[in-house]
Design a protein around this motif. Structure first.
Motif, PDB file in Angstrom:
ATOM      1  N   VAL A 112       0.841  -1.203   0.000  1.00 49.43           N
ATOM      2  CA  VAL A 112       0.000   0.000   0.000  1.00 49.43           C
ATOM      3  C   VAL A 112       0.871   1.246   0.000  1.00 49.43           C
ATOM      4  O   VAL A 112       0.578   2.223  -0.708  1.00 49.43           O
ATOM      5  N   LEU A 113       1.940   1.245   0.760  1.00 49.43           N
ATOM      6  CA  LEU A 113       2.838   2.399   0.765  1.00 49.43           C
ATOM      7  C   LEU A 113       3.527   2.591  -0.581  1.00 49.43           C
ATOM      8  O   LEU A 113       3.786   3.716  -1.000  1.00 49.43           O
ATOM      9  N   THR A 123      -0.787  10.730   1.828  1.00 53.21           N
ATOM     10  CA  THR A 123      -1.560   9.488   1.862  1.00 53.21           C
ATOM     11  C   THR A 123      -0.767   8.365   2.533  1.00 53.21           C
ATOM     12  O   THR A 123      -1.344   7.537   3.236  1.00 53.21           O
ATOM     13  N   ALA A 124       0.530   8.343   2.340  1.00 55.79           N
ATOM     14  CA  ALA A 124       1.356   7.335   3.011  1.00 55.79           C
ATOM     15  C   ALA A 124       1.305   7.530   4.529  1.00 55.79           C
ATOM     16  O   ALA A 124       1.248   6.554   5.284  1.00 55.79           O
ATOM     17  N   LEU A 125       1.290   8.775   4.969  1.00 66.69           N
ATOM     18  CA  LEU A 125       1.194   9.051   6.401  1.00 66.69           C
ATOM     19  C   LEU A 125      -0.156   8.634   6.953  1.00 66.69           C
ATOM     20  O   LEU A 125      -0.238   8.079   8.056  1.00 66.69           O
ATOM     21  N   SER A 170      -0.182   4.861   7.219  1.00 67.28           N
ATOM     22  CA  SER A 170       0.689   4.452   8.324  1.00 67.28           C
ATOM     23  C   SER A 170       0.016   4.674   9.659  1.00 67.28           C
ATOM     24  O   SER A 170       0.094   3.829  10.555  1.00 67.28           O
ATOM     25  N   TYR A 171      -0.662   5.802   9.798  1.00 68.77           N
ATOM     26  CA  TYR A 171      -1.331   6.107  11.061  1.00 68.77           C
ATOM     27  C   TYR A 171      -2.436   5.097  11.353  1.00 68.77           C
ATOM     28  O   TYR A 171      -2.546   4.587  12.463  1.00 68.77           O
ATOM     29  N   VAL A 172      -3.251   4.790  10.361  1.00 64.07           N
ATOM     30  CA  VAL A 172      -4.349   3.843  10.560  1.00 64.07           C
ATOM     31  C   VAL A 172      -3.815   2.453  10.882  1.00 64.07           C
ATOM     32  O   VAL A 172      -4.314   1.777  11.789  1.00 64.07           O
ATOM     33  N   MET A 173      -2.791   2.018  10.167  1.00 63.35           N
ATOM     34  CA  MET A 173      -2.238   0.696  10.406  1.00 63.35           C
ATOM     35  C   MET A 173      -1.618   0.591  11.796  1.00 63.35           C
ATOM     36  O   MET A 173      -1.857  -0.379  12.521  1.00 63.35           O
ATOM     37  N   LEU A 174      -0.857   1.573  12.184  1.00 62.11           N
ATOM     38  CA  LEU A 174      -0.197   1.509  13.491  1.00 62.11           C
ATOM     39  C   LEU A 174      -1.175   1.727  14.647  1.00 62.11           C
ATOM     40  O   LEU A 174      -0.981   1.185  15.729  1.00 62.11           O
TER      41      LEU A 174
END
Length: 73
Positions: free
Chosen positions: A24-25, A33-35, A38-42
């Motif tokens: 996805v990244l 969008t990468a941030l 990353s925020y949602v996943m972490l």
């Protein structure tokens, strides 16, 4: 990725959990969008990995549950 942490003995699952995240990244257009991804996943990883801290599974202590809820937030 969260279920690969204790008390579960499947730590090698953490290596495979990063594959969809990295894909996805790799396809994201910009850093914003990468941030977000990353925020949602972490955040989801954090909720799954430390649910046991609040005693939600066994102790049912009110103060311990309050501290665990504050930790999750």
């Amino acid at each position: 990725m969260g279920i690969s942490f204790p008390p579960n003995p499947i730590g090698t699952l953490a290596f495979f959990a990063f594959i969809p995240f990295l894909l996805v990244l790799n396809t994201s257009e910009n850093y914003n969008t990468a941030l977000k991804y990353s925020y949602v996943m972490l955040f989801a990883f954090n909720l799954v990995a430390i649910y046991w801290v609040g005693g939600f599974t066994h102790a049912r202590d009110v103060y311990l549950m309050f501290a665990g809820g504050a930790l999750l937030l």
